[in-house]
Design a protein around this motif. Structure first.
Motif, PDB file in Angstrom:
ATOM      1  N   GLU A  16       0.820  -1.210   0.000  1.00 50.37           N
ATOM      2  CA  GLU A  16       0.000   0.000   0.000  1.00 50.37           C
ATOM      3  C   GLU A  16       0.855   1.261   0.000  1.00 50.37           C
ATOM      4  OE1 GLU A  16      -2.398  -0.634   3.428  1.00 50.37           O
ATOM      5  OE2 GLU A  16      -3.912  -1.828   2.365  1.00 50.37           O
ATOM      6  N   LYS A  17       1.971   1.238   0.723  1.00 50.99           N
ATOM      7  CA  LYS A  17       2.863   2.391   0.733  1.00 50.99           C
ATOM      8  C   LYS A  17       3.466   2.632  -0.650  1.00 50.99           C
ATOM      9  CE  LYS A  17       4.247   2.283   5.606  1.00 50.99           C
ATOM     10  NZ  LYS A  17       5.373   2.075   6.561  1.00 50.99           N
ATOM     11  N   ILE A  18       3.840   1.556  -1.333  1.00 49.99           N
ATOM     12  CA  ILE A  18       4.424   1.682  -2.675  1.00 49.99           C
ATOM     13  C   ILE A  18       3.421   2.332  -3.629  1.00 49.99           C
ATOM     14  CG2 ILE A  18       5.197   0.356  -4.681  1.00 49.99           C
ATOM     15  CD1 ILE A  18       6.456  -1.640  -2.725  1.00 49.99           C
ATOM     16  N   ILE A  19       2.189   1.828  -3.618  1.00 47.73           N
ATOM     17  CA  ILE A  19       1.179   2.341  -4.537  1.00 47.73           C
ATOM     18  C   ILE A  19       0.774   3.763  -4.174  1.00 47.73           C
ATOM     19  CG2 ILE A  19      -1.159   2.011  -5.409  1.00 47.73           C
ATOM     20  CD1 ILE A  19       0.969   0.054  -6.462  1.00 47.73           C
ATOM     21  N   SER A  20       0.598   4.044  -2.882  1.00 51.38           N
ATOM     22  CA  SER A  20       0.198   5.397  -2.482  1.00 51.38           C
ATOM     23  C   SER A  20       1.277   6.410  -2.825  1.00 51.38           C
ATOM     24  CB  SER A  20      -0.103   5.434  -0.980  1.00 51.38           C
ATOM     25  OG  SER A  20       1.057   5.107  -0.225  1.00 51.38           O
ATOM     26  N   THR A  21       2.549   6.017  -2.709  1.00 49.99           N
ATOM     27  CA  THR A  21       3.648   6.923  -3.068  1.00 49.99           C
ATOM     28  C   THR A  21       3.627   7.222  -4.556  1.00 49.99           C
ATOM     29  OG1 THR A  21       5.038   6.064  -1.275  1.00 49.99           O
ATOM     30  CG2 THR A  21       6.159   7.209  -3.075  1.00 49.99           C
ATOM     31  N   TYR A  22       3.388   6.192  -5.366  1.00 53.59           N
ATOM     32  CA  TYR A  22       3.351   6.405  -6.818  1.00 53.59           C
ATOM     33  C   TYR A  22       2.141   7.242  -7.208  1.00 53.59           C
ATOM     34  CZ  TYR A  22       3.073   5.478 -11.799  1.00 53.59           C
ATOM     35  OH  TYR A  22       3.000   5.620 -13.166  1.00 53.59           O
ATOM     36  N   GLU A  23       0.985   6.952  -6.611  1.00 56.01           N
ATOM     37  CA  GLU A  23      -0.233   7.669  -6.979  1.00 56.01           C
ATOM     38  C   GLU A  23      -0.230   9.113  -6.497  1.00 56.01           C
ATOM     39  OE1 GLU A  23      -3.296   5.239  -5.359  1.00 56.01           O
ATOM     40  OE2 GLU A  23      -3.412   3.926  -7.130  1.00 56.01           O
ATOM     41  N   ALA A  24       0.646   9.429  -5.520  1.00 58.11           N
ATOM     42  CA  ALA A  24       0.736  10.808  -5.046  1.00 58.11           C
ATOM     43  C   ALA A  24       1.303  11.741  -6.112  1.00 58.11           C
ATOM     44  CB  ALA A  24       1.594  10.880  -3.792  1.00 58.11           C
ATOM     45  N   GLY A  25       1.958  11.162  -7.120  1.00 52.56           N
ATOM     46  CA  GLY A  25       2.478  11.951  -8.235  1.00 52.56           C
ATOM     47  C   GLY A  25       3.889  12.463  -8.011  1.00 52.56           C
ATOM     48  N   ASN A  26       4.422  13.158  -9.016  1.00 51.39           N
ATOM     49  CA  ASN A  26       5.766  13.747  -8.967  1.00 51.39           C
ATOM     50  C   ASN A  26       6.861  12.700  -8.755  1.00 51.39           C
ATOM     51  OD1 ASN A  26       4.672  16.363  -9.239  1.00 51.39           O
ATOM     52  ND2 ASN A  26       4.329  16.475  -7.017  1.00 51.39           N
ATOM     53  N   ILE A  51       8.123   5.152 -11.639  1.00 54.04           N
ATOM     54  CA  ILE A  51       8.189   3.780 -11.144  1.00 54.04           C
ATOM     55  C   ILE A  51       9.599   3.450 -10.693  1.00 54.04           C
ATOM     56  CG2 ILE A  51       8.073   1.360 -11.876  1.00 54.04           C
ATOM     57  CD1 ILE A  51       5.647   2.036 -13.522  1.00 54.04           C
ATOM     58  N   ARG A  52      10.603   3.916 -11.448  1.00 57.63           N
ATOM     59  CA  ARG A  52      11.993   3.658 -11.075  1.00 57.63           C
ATOM     60  C   ARG A  52      12.332   4.289  -9.723  1.00 57.63           C
ATOM     61  NH1 ARG A  52      16.587   2.402 -13.932  1.00 57.63           N
ATOM     62  NH2 ARG A  52      15.460   2.565 -15.913  1.00 57.63           N
ATOM     63  N   GLN A  53      11.882   5.520  -9.513  1.00 62.26           N
ATOM     64  CA  GLN A  53      12.173   6.198  -8.247  1.00 62.26           C
ATOM     65  C   GLN A  53      11.474   5.526  -7.067  1.00 62.26           C
ATOM     66  OE1 GLN A  53      10.822  10.091  -9.466  1.00 62.26           O
ATOM     67  NE2 GLN A  53      12.905  10.847  -9.844  1.00 62.26           N
ATOM     68  N   VAL A  54      10.234   5.088  -7.277  1.00 60.57           N
ATOM     69  CA  VAL A  54       9.513   4.379  -6.216  1.00 60.57           C
ATOM     70  C   VAL A  54      10.213   3.067  -5.883  1.00 60.57           C
ATOM     71  CG1 VAL A  54       7.345   3.229  -5.620  1.00 60.57           C
ATOM     72  CG2 VAL A  54       7.308   5.443  -6.776  1.00 60.57           C
ATOM     73  N   SER A  71      12.047  -4.204  -7.076  1.00 63.00           N
ATOM     74  CA  SER A  71      12.290  -4.108  -8.507  1.00 63.00           C
ATOM     75  C   SER A  71      11.199  -3.287  -9.192  1.00 63.00           C
ATOM     76  CB  SER A  71      12.346  -5.505  -9.131  1.00 63.00           C
ATOM     77  OG  SER A  71      11.083  -6.128  -9.052  1.00 63.00           O
ATOM     78  N   LYS A  72      11.502  -2.793 -10.388  1.00 61.57           N
ATOM     79  CA  LYS A  72      10.499  -2.068 -11.158  1.00 61.57           C
ATOM     80  C   LYS A  72       9.327  -2.980 -11.517  1.00 61.57           C
ATOM     81  CE  LYS A  72      13.210  -0.715 -14.438  1.00 61.57           C
ATOM     82  NZ  LYS A  72      13.623  -0.073 -15.706  1.00 61.57           N
ATOM     83  N   ASN A  73       9.640  -4.257 -11.799  1.00 61.16           N
ATOM     84  CA  ASN A  73       8.580  -5.210 -12.139  1.00 61.16           C
ATOM     85  C   ASN A  73       7.595  -5.379 -10.988  1.00 61.16           C
ATOM     86  OD1 ASN A  73       9.645  -5.664 -14.668  1.00 61.16           O
ATOM     87  ND2 ASN A  73      10.832  -7.445 -14.053  1.00 61.16           N
ATOM     88  N   THR A  74       8.117  -5.323  -9.740  1.00 61.20           N
ATOM     89  CA  THR A  74       7.239  -5.443  -8.576  1.00 61.20           C
ATOM     90  C   THR A  74       6.253  -4.285  -8.529  1.00 61.20           C
ATOM     91  OG1 THR A  74       8.913  -6.634  -7.287  1.00 61.20           O
ATOM     92  CG2 THR A  74       7.163  -5.527  -6.059  1.00 61.20           C
ATOM     93  N   VAL A  75       6.741  -3.071  -8.736  1.00 61.35           N
ATOM     94  CA  VAL A  75       5.862  -1.897  -8.726  1.00 61.35           C
ATOM     95  C   VAL A  75       4.828  -1.999  -9.840  1.00 61.35           C
ATOM     96  CG1 VAL A  75       5.765   0.623  -8.874  1.00 61.35           C
ATOM     97  CG2 VAL A  75       7.701  -0.485  -7.741  1.00 61.35           C
ATOM     98  N   GLN A  76       5.268  -2.397 -11.044  1.00 67.80           N
ATOM     99  CA  GLN A  76       4.343  -2.514 -12.170  1.00 67.80           C
ATOM    100  C   GLN A  76       3.284  -3.578 -11.913  1.00 67.80           C
ATOM    101  OE1 GLN A  76       7.228  -3.270 -15.227  1.00 67.80           O
ATOM    102  NE2 GLN A  76       7.525  -1.112 -15.726  1.00 67.80           N
ATOM    103  N   SER A  77       3.709  -4.695 -11.316  1.00 65.67           N
ATOM    104  CA  SER A  77       2.757  -5.770 -11.018  1.00 65.67           C
ATOM    105  C   SER A  77       1.719  -5.330 -10.001  1.00 65.67           C
ATOM    106  CB  SER A  77       3.513  -7.010 -10.498  1.00 65.67           C
ATOM    107  OG  SER A  77       4.394  -7.517 -11.467  1.00 65.67           O
ATOM    108  N   LEU A  78       2.156  -4.569  -8.986  1.00 66.24           N
ATOM    109  CA  LEU A  78       1.213  -4.086  -7.986  1.00 66.24           C
ATOM    110  C   LEU A  78       0.219  -3.104  -8.590  1.00 66.24           C
ATOM    111  CD1 LEU A  78       3.596  -3.543  -4.916  1.00 66.24           C
ATOM    112  CD2 LEU A  78       1.948  -5.387  -5.277  1.00 66.24           C
ATOM    113  N   LEU A  79       0.692  -2.254  -9.493  1.00 63.80           N
ATOM    114  CA  LEU A  79      -0.204  -1.308 -10.157  1.00 63.80           C
ATOM    115  C   LEU A  79      -1.248  -2.050 -11.001  1.00 63.80           C
ATOM    116  CD1 LEU A  79       2.383   1.400 -11.273  1.00 63.80           C
ATOM    117  CD2 LEU A  79       0.551   1.709  -9.593  1.00 63.80           C
TER     118      LEU A  79
END
Length: 363
Positions: free
Chosen positions: A247-257, A260-263, A270-278
């Motif tokens: 939830e922290k990963i997704i909320s950080t990304y959805e907050a904008g600015n 995916i790489r920075q998150v 990994s970037k794949n983990t963030v993409q999979s969660l999205l």
């Protein structure tokens, strides 16, 4: 100005407490190395004073309101107090010196005292990263020392400065000239390699693999293979990322600015983990991990409700049309055989026979 002043004071307090934890860890980590370069032997006993002092500071300053943090702290503190009580009672009944009981308690429970100190101290993100970097740095120093001892100093061939140890026990990392030093050094290196490989997914795979290989080189000896087995088994049974972290990963990304790489770099995934969660949240509306099952997991596992709704809405679709509809909805392409097996497993039926309609369409 007053609010800013209070905030600055709190920030300084956090950094100061973090520094105390790092000093305490260093006092237990490097005394043998200091003795090797002719520091007085008293340095080997400093951690018996420093670790309890930091432990007391952390307990007294703890102001956490996090339930998980409080629960973990209470459990560890209760266990430590129980062990100390048992030790004191045993000393009283067996007429053992009090100093021996205290030293033995500290020797076996210092890691838990440090862990509790880290849990109790209120750390900012910057302080937490600072503490993590120091701990990783200590681990890398231990690994480098071990490789130097093996390949440059040749301590495993009788050239060690300890004299009383055979070749098996001389590759010890920073835990030089102490009983079971090879086991402690190997355990630290394996913990480092497992953590770095799993957590530092923003680093190149070849670099993380190189750390694993270096650790395996260190622990070749029979006495150290036990450590390898324990770490590998622990690694295999590790749980997936917690729901809180997802939830922290997704909320950080959805907050904008941010990207995916920075998150991924911030949370060390990994970037794949963030993409999979999205994709999972977009498709299912939830971030809960799919339940573990035996054998190969279907690509459609965890989407039972969505598939059932699709079948209910389009009962006259062929398998190919179901696959096409699912790809349009989620961006995930599945084969007709995968879709067929999943529908059969879920006992989903349609009003019109799929195979008959498929043959009529082809005719």
């Amino acid at each position: 100005m007053l609010i800013k002043s209070v905030s600055e004071k709190r920030k300084e307090s956090y950094i100061s407490s973090t520094s105390l934890v790092i000093i305490a860890l260093a006092s237990a980590f490097f005394p043998r190395v200091l003795m090797l370069i002719k520091f007085p032997s008293m340095v080997n006993f400093l951690h018996f004073a420093i670790v309890p002092f930091v432990f007391g500071i952390a307990i007294s300053k703890s102001r956490s309101q996090n339930r998980q943090q409080l629960a973990a702290s209470k459990q560890i503190l209760f266990t430590l107090l129980l062990l100390l009580t048992i030790g004191l009672a045993s000393a009283f009944l067996n007429d053992v010196g009090l100093i021996n009981v205290i030293l033995q308690f500290l020797l076996f429970n210092e890691p838990w005292m440090l862990l509790l100190a880290i849990i109790c101290i209120p750390m900012s993100t910057r302080s937490l990263n600072q503490c993590r970097n120091y701990v990783l740095g200590f681990g890398f120093i231990n690994l480098i020392f071990a490789l130097l001892q093996k390949f440059i100093l040749r301590w495993d061939r009788g050239l060690d400065p300890c004299g009383g140890l055979d070749g098996v026990d001389t590759i010890t990392g920073v835990f030089v000239c102490q009983g079971a030093g090879c086991i402690v050094g190997a355990s630290v290196s394996m913990a480092l390699s497992a953590h770095y490989f799993v957590a530092a997914k923003h680093r190149p795979l070849w670099l993380r693999g190189l750390i694993i290989f270096a650790c395996l080189v260190q622990i070749r000896r029979f006495a150290q293979r036990f450590c390898t087995i324990v770490r590998v088994v622990t690694w295999i049974v590790m749980k997936p990322y917690s729901l809180d972290l997802r939830e922290k990963i997704i909320s950080t990304y959805e907050a904008g600015n941010t990207s995916i790489r920075q998150v991924a770099a911030r949370f060390q995934v990994s970037k794949n983990t963030v993409q999979s969660l999205l994709k999972r949240k977009q498709a299912t509306g939830t971030l809960k991990p799919a339940p573990a099952t035996g054998g190969k997991t279907s690509q459609l596992a965890g989407f039972e409700q969505e598939i059932a709704e699709m079948v209910e809405q389009h009962q006259d679709y062929t398998l190919a049309e179901y696959c096409e509809s699912w790809q349009e909805k989620t961006g995930v392409r599945v084969s007709e055989s995968t879709m067929c097996r999943f529908l059969q497993k879920q006992q989903l039926t349609v009003k019109k026979n799929i195979s008959q309609r498929s043959s009529r369409s082809s005719g």
